[in-house]
Enzyme design. Structure first.
Site, mmCIF file in Angstrom:
data_model
loop_
_atom_site.group_PDB
_atom_site.id
_atom_site.type_symbol
_atom_site.label_atom_id
_atom_site.label_comp_id
_atom_site.label_asym_id
_atom_site.label_seq_id
_atom_site.Cartn_x
_atom_site.Cartn_y
_atom_site.Cartn_z
ATOM 1 N N ARG A 36 30.296 -38.990 -48.278
ATOM 2 C CA ARG A 36 30.916 -38.278 -47.145
ATOM 3 C C ARG A 36 29.941 -38.110 -45.986
ATOM 4 N NH1 ARG A 36 34.794 -34.162 -50.483
ATOM 5 N NH2 ARG A 36 36.650 -35.463 -50.230
ATOM 6 N N GLY A 355 40.946 -40.347 -53.794
ATOM 7 C CA GLY A 355 40.971 -39.798 -55.150
ATOM 8 C C GLY A 355 40.500 -40.764 -56.209
ATOM 9 N N GLY A 378 43.753 -35.470 -50.655
ATOM 10 C CA GLY A 378 44.880 -34.609 -50.277
ATOM 11 C C GLY A 378 45.477 -34.997 -48.943
#
Ligand code: AMP
Length: 398
Positions: A36, A355, A378
């Site tokens: 990230r 995911g 999400g």
């Protein structure tokens, strides 16, 4: 993209507020996966190179009370980011107050500052997570009226550090990561180059009903695999042995099958075992039916061929959810087979919706073969469901 992007902003000499997603896994203060941070680099570098003074905000984990703050500081992230940028990152262990304001005041053009975990503001009344109007206004006041949101992973939430700041500045723009995520995922769903094939797997139907419904409207074919299969099988009266099933979703599964007709494609065999973890027997079922005393833990070889045939010629593929228990090498073949069928298509725009499927592509060595792997599970699911993301909606129109 209909919203302003970082390229539309005049950044030179400006204090630029930036929301990034540095919600990385930490173990005893050590970052175990820094993807990230890497994903946020292009936007941070661009702002810095343009002479902007980047003031970065991110959350890390959940913080409900004072004790939860332990181990949730962004200090290790600042060090990692500094190494990656090869320059100093000023870390302020506060989310508001004179120390933070003084540090911002001392910044020079091109500097980068990281504010402490935004969720530390959740300790007294969930100010960050409930988008407290005072907090958004205060954070906005720290910059020069411009904001860049690059945190796709939280774009499906209306928090003070994304929606709150956006509401209090004249120009709120998307960073490169957010822009890419939206362009790839939304365009695939709304303006796909056809044939468009959606592939959905994973454990539960309940998590994916909205996605299946929306993609049945948009895609040419919707392939279903993984643990979800057996709820669809049982809804048709097929024997599923001890396989995963959601009894309360049988009616929805039946309705979806009726509505979808031939568009919805299910596996035609499974790899079954006589226990989830401590199995002594493992075999292919040959037909849909799973033997009594066995569980279906992957799609079988006939399904892999069938799915490869259905994927053949696809120009757009969206994939979310493994075809089996891919964490165990005995039940990886389905997920690998489907991945290989996708990446073998010439000119295919292949998108992984975050995911577990992203983890599967990375762990099984095929990540670089896909056009796009979403960084937000999400948020990407909500886009696939056709929902509007509040963090995106709050940005300024072009
Ligand atoms: P999800 O988070 O819903 O995408 O589900 C991912 C999980 O589904 C992975 O941990 C897989 O091991 C699991 N899974 C996939 N296929 C099956 C199956 N046939 N039975 C049980 N779990 C499964």
């Amino acid at each position: 993209m209909a919203k302003l992007t970082v390229k539309d902003l005049d950044l030179k000499g400006k204090k630029v507020l930036v929301r990034v997603d540095f919600n990385v896994p930490l173990q005893d203060g050590v970052i175990t996966n820094d993807n990230r941070i890497t994903a946020a680099l292009p936007t941070i570098k661009y702002i810095s190179e343009q002479g902007g003074r980047a003031i970065l905000f991110s959350h890390l984990g959940r913080v409900k009370e004072e004790a939860d703050k332990a181990g949730k500081s962004l200090a290790p992230v600042a060090k990692n980011l500094s190494r990656k940028l090869d320059k100093e990152v000023v870390f302020v262990p506060e989310t508001r107050g004179v120390k933070l304001e003084a540090a911002i005041h001392s910044l020079n053009d091109g500097d980068v500052l990281l504010v402490e975990n935004t969720r530390f503001e959740d300790v007294n009344g969930k100010k960050e997570s409930k988008n407290d109007p005072e907090l958004g206004k205060y954070w906005a006041s720290l910059g020069d009226d411009i904001f860049v949101n690059d945190a796709f992973g939280t774009a499906h939430r209306a928090h003070a550090s994304n929606v709150g700041i956006s509401a209090n500045v004249s120009k709120a723009a998307a960073g490169f990561l957010l822009e890419n995520e939206i362009n790839y995922i939304q365009e695939a769903v709304d303006k796909p180059v056809r044939p468009f094939v959606a592939i959905l797997g994973g454990s539960k139907v309940s998590d994916k009903i909205g996605v299946i419904e929306n993609l049945l409207k948009k895609a040419d074919k919707v392939i279903i695999g993984g643990g979800m299969t057996y709820t669809f099988y049982k809804a048709q009266g097929i024997e599923i042995g001890d396989s995963l099933v959601e009894e309360d979703k049988l009616k929805i599964a039946k309705d979806l099958l009726e509505k979808a007709g031939s568009k919805l494609i299910l596996p035609i065999d499974s790899k079954e075992a006589n226990s989830f973890a401590e199995y002594t027997e493992m075999k292919d079922t040959q037909t849909e039916a799973v033997d009594k005393g066995f569980l279906g833990l992957d799609i079988g070889p006939k399904s892999i061929s069938k799915f490869a045939g259905e994927i053949k010629g696809a120009k757009t593929v969206v994939w979310n959810g493994p075809m089996g228990v891919f964490e165990n090498p005995d039940f990886q073949a389905g997920t690998i087979g489907v991945m290989d069928a996708i990446i073998a298509q010439p000119e295919v725009k292949s998108i992984i919706g975050g995911g577990d499927s992203a983890a599967a592509a990375i762990n099984l060595g095929r990540a670089d073969k896909f056009s796009w792997i979403s960084t937000g599970g999400g948020a990407s699911m909500e886009l696939l469901e056709g929902k509007t993301l509040p963090g995106l909606q709050a940005l300024t129109e072009k």
